[in-house]
Design an enzyme around this catalytic site. Structure first.
Site, PDB file in Angstrom:
ATOM      1  N   SER A  68       0.839  -1.202   0.000  1.00 39.93           N
ATOM      2  CA  SER A  68       0.000   0.000   0.000  1.00 39.93           C
ATOM      3  C   SER A  68       0.880   1.260   0.000  1.00 39.93           C
ATOM      4  O   SER A  68       1.739   1.393  -0.869  1.00 39.93           O
ATOM      5  CB  SER A  68      -0.921  -0.031   1.220  1.00 39.93           C
ATOM      6  OG  SER A  68      -1.992   0.846   1.049  1.00 39.93           O
ATOM      7  N   HIS A  74      -8.019  -5.348  -0.056  1.00 36.85           N
ATOM      8  CA  HIS A  74      -6.711  -4.714   0.067  1.00 36.85           C
ATOM      9  C   HIS A  74      -5.961  -5.211   1.306  1.00 36.85           C
ATOM     10  O   HIS A  74      -4.745  -5.369   1.291  1.00 36.85           O
ATOM     11  CB  HIS A  74      -6.922  -3.200   0.130  1.00 36.85           C
ATOM     12  CG  HIS A  74      -5.659  -2.408   0.240  1.00 36.85           C
ATOM     13  ND1 HIS A  74      -4.698  -2.410  -0.744  1.00 36.85           N
ATOM     14  CD2 HIS A  74      -5.196  -1.578   1.207  1.00 36.85           C
ATOM     15  CE1 HIS A  74      -3.696  -1.611  -0.382  1.00 36.85           C
ATOM     16  NE2 HIS A  74      -3.967  -1.098   0.797  1.00 36.85           N
ATOM     17  N   ASP A 116      -8.775  -6.626  -4.346  1.00 38.43           N
ATOM     18  CA  ASP A 116      -8.324  -5.311  -3.878  1.00 38.43           C
ATOM     19  C   ASP A 116      -8.900  -4.238  -4.805  1.00 38.43           C
ATOM     20  O   ASP A 116      -8.531  -4.156  -5.966  1.00 38.43           O
ATOM     21  CB  ASP A 116      -6.794  -5.280  -3.897  1.00 38.43           C
ATOM     22  CG  ASP A 116      -6.214  -3.979  -3.333  1.00 38.43           C
ATOM     23  OD1 ASP A 116      -6.983  -3.016  -3.118  1.00 38.43           O
ATOM     24  OD2 ASP A 116      -4.997  -3.932  -3.108  1.00 38.43           O
TER      25      ASP A 116
END
Lengths: 401, 220
Positions: free
Chosen positions: A169, A368, A335
């Protein structure tokens, strides 16, 4: 009458949290006025400090250092008990004895980013010029700023080339920035669930979170520290909204469905009737215990500004031209913050730059967040990638015995 | 251009027999050491591993997630992707050779894929099972059913292969899109090359598979 229960006040006081802001329980690197941090916004930040953790030992030829980059709300406590929450490290599924990133083989470094609130200089720190908390007087920071600060820490630790830079991320964005800014200093890069730029949808979600913080009357234009309070309601709402984006519809259904919380029938109120509601409220309230509201504004902003191609005439491949770093890019099927298409764009650019790149998409319904969870296929790939890179770097066999 | 004009391969691929597949050894012998190679449909990376032992800088694309994972576990640089859709994103002249080993028959648009191979790479090496092989012909002619062999064991309804061709068909396609054939070899049932002094229809009949080294044709 309609019953209303708002988000509860945090169990940990602002004092307990602010202690970690300036006097973290981890190691700290101080950079005095002779070593300012040049920020993208044009300001020189000085003096400043970076809080960090290390695990394992640096080998004789200093070739086994692995830098872990944390995500938006993470910190340097990647594989040890958190000093504020007393919870396990945020990535101890991946980092630790017997894990793909094992301190037996690697010297593992994880630092709190600039702008953070766990010991590295950020908006919650004391501004040495005024003796008061920075608040919104803190300069706006970017992902390249965070990486520049990390590079100064790596210099301080006497390490020239990192064996690997690893992150997911926002941490993945830092990984990519590391390779674009210091290609010769990164032997291998593991970029997980990330992108080379923040999408419009993601900027929109971040704006929602920031507005929630700013709409809290306790925020006081960012000067809440002067009032001795913390805008925990606004921050909790921001966290709740963000948390939804980290999951997926399928994962939420599997976990909660429409099940009720401690009751059979609806209460006909705005109480948390559904399990998913209590779950989100819990996520929101536990988050405000450890995180600073202004820091959240600054870090989300840093992600929004991130766009590697923009710094290279809009051509992504140019950012990685002639790069020798070995890449492994990983995405997850469910995600929707950083969908596989974003990773694919990166991989195509890397291929166009002749970089050595592996790319795998992991099948999962966990959204995610999957990069932080126990996903064996993801661990297998991470382990194998690092092992083969270690072989190329001449690491294996030295400490394995 | 016809097959007769194709230059012979200099000596049969040699190597530790049994360790590598005959067609892989053949392909590897066609690649100049030190070059940069993209293996499209690299499976579990066996060919890429062979190429690496020869100092060749290899990259791979593989459709199946399991295949990619196995390749990454071997330390190979492989990305998950689809030959039919992803090759368009690769820049011109990005590789010295692009290899399509036993994958052509599984693509939706073999012609487009072939054109892309020769755009991305200066040369392309293509190998495929020959559907003109006598056993295939016999199974269809006598048995009356879609052929299955040791190398192509799947039944017609659960195979990934959708565009089978014969050596003759492939040569025709190369002519059509103006591709120059630099070398070509047909391998028989035992992985031995079919002697080159035999007429090409013998290849088409007795070659179980074929390997072609292609380059961009001049003119047109």
């Amino acid at each position: 009458m309609v019953g209303v229960k708002s988000i509860p006040s945090p169990a940990i006081s602002a004092d307990e949290r602010s202690h970690e802001v300036d006097h973290p329980s981890s190691q700290v690197a101080h950079f005095g006025t002779e070593q300012p941090l040049r920020l993208d916004c044009g300001v020189d930040l000085t003096p400043f400090q970076i809080a960090y953790q290390t695990y394992g030992e640096l080998n004789a030829d200093r070739s086994n250092a692995v830098l872990i980059c944390h995500a938006l709300t993470g910190d340097q406590h990647v594989a040890n008990v958190h000093p504020v929450t007393s919870k396990p490290g945020w990535w101890e599924t991946l980092v630790g004895p017997g894990r793909p990133i094992d301190p037996k083989h690697y010297f593992i470094i994880c630092s709190n980013v600039i702008g953070g609130c766990m010991g590295s200089t950020g908006p919650a720190s004391i501004n040495p010029a005024t003796g008061k908390v920075w608040g919104l007087d803190f300069p706006v920071i970017t992902i390249p700023d965070m990486v520049r600060a990390q590079a100064m820490l790596i210099d301080r630790l006497g390490i020239d080339t990192l064996f690997a830079v690893v992150g997911g991320s926002m941490g993945g964005m830092q990984v990519l920035q590391w390779t674009a800014a210091y290609p010769a200093r990164v032997f291998s890069a593991l970029a997980i669930a990330c992108a080379t730029r923040h999408s419009a949808q993601n900027i929109a979600f971040h704006e929602l979170g920031r507005q929630a913080v700013m709409a809290d009357p306790d925020w006081h234009g960012g000067g809440y520290a002067d009032h001795g309070i913390h805008p925990h309601r606004g921050l909790a709402v921001a966290r709740m909204a963000a948390h939804i984006t980290y999951l997926s519809d399928a994962a939420l259904h599997r976990k909660f469905g429409r099940r009720m919380q401690d009751r059979e029938l609806p209460t006909f109120s705005f109480d948390a009737d559904f399990q998913v509601e209590s779950y989100l409220r819990y996520q929101g309230s536990s988050f405000v215990e450890r995180f600073d509201a202004n820091s959240y504004l600054y870090l989300t902003r840093a992600m929004d500004y991130f766009d590697i191609a923009a710094d290279h005439g809009g051509v992504l491949a140019r950012a990685f031209a002639g790069i020798k770093t070995r890449f492994c890019v990983v995405s997850f099927t469910s995600d929707w913050l950083f969908p596989t298409s974003e990773s694919r764009a990166l991989v195509h650019a890397l291929n166009a730059s002749s970089a050595r790149v592996s790319f795998a998409e992991i099948e999962t319904d966990r959204g995610h967040d999957a990069f932080l969870l126990d996903v064996p296929e993801f661990f297998d790939i991470s382990r194998a990638f690092l092992q083969s890179a270690g072989k190329a770097r001449g690491l294996t066999g030295k400490k394995d015995g | 251009m016809s097959v007769q004009e194709v230059l012979p391969l200099g000596g049969l691929a040699t190597g530790p027999s049994g360790q590598y597949r005959a067609d892989h050894l053949l392909v590897a012998d066609m690649v100049k050491p030190g070059s940069k190679v993209l293996d499209v449909g690299c499976g579990e990376g066996d060919l890429l591993q062979l190429l690496e032992t020869r100092g060749i800088d290899g990259r791979g694309i593989e459709l199946s997630r399991e295949g990619v994972n196995r390749c990454v576990a071997k330390g190979l640089a492989v990305v998950q992707g689809d030959a039919d859709t992803d090759l368009v994103n690769y820049p011109d002249d990005a590789f010295d050779y692009v290899i399509l080993s036993q994958t052509l028959q599984a693509t939706r648009q073999p012609r487009v894929v072939l054109e892309n191979l020769l755009r991305i790479g200066r040369r392309a090496i293509v190998s495929f099972p020959n559907f003109g092989f006598w056993k295939m012909r016999l199974q269809l002619l006598i048995g009356g059913h879609m052929p299955r062999t040791e190398n192509l064991p799947a039944t017609w309804y659960d195979t990934a292969n959708i565009h089978f061709c014969t050596i003759k068909d492939f040569v025709q396609l190369c002519d059509e899109i103006n591709v120059k054939m630099e070398r070509s070899v047909a391998l028989d049932l035992y992985g031995r090359p079919v002697p080159l002094n035999l007429p090409w229809w013998v290849w088409n009949m007795f070659g179980e598979q074929a390997v072609f080294l292609l380059s961009r044709g001049g003119g047109k």
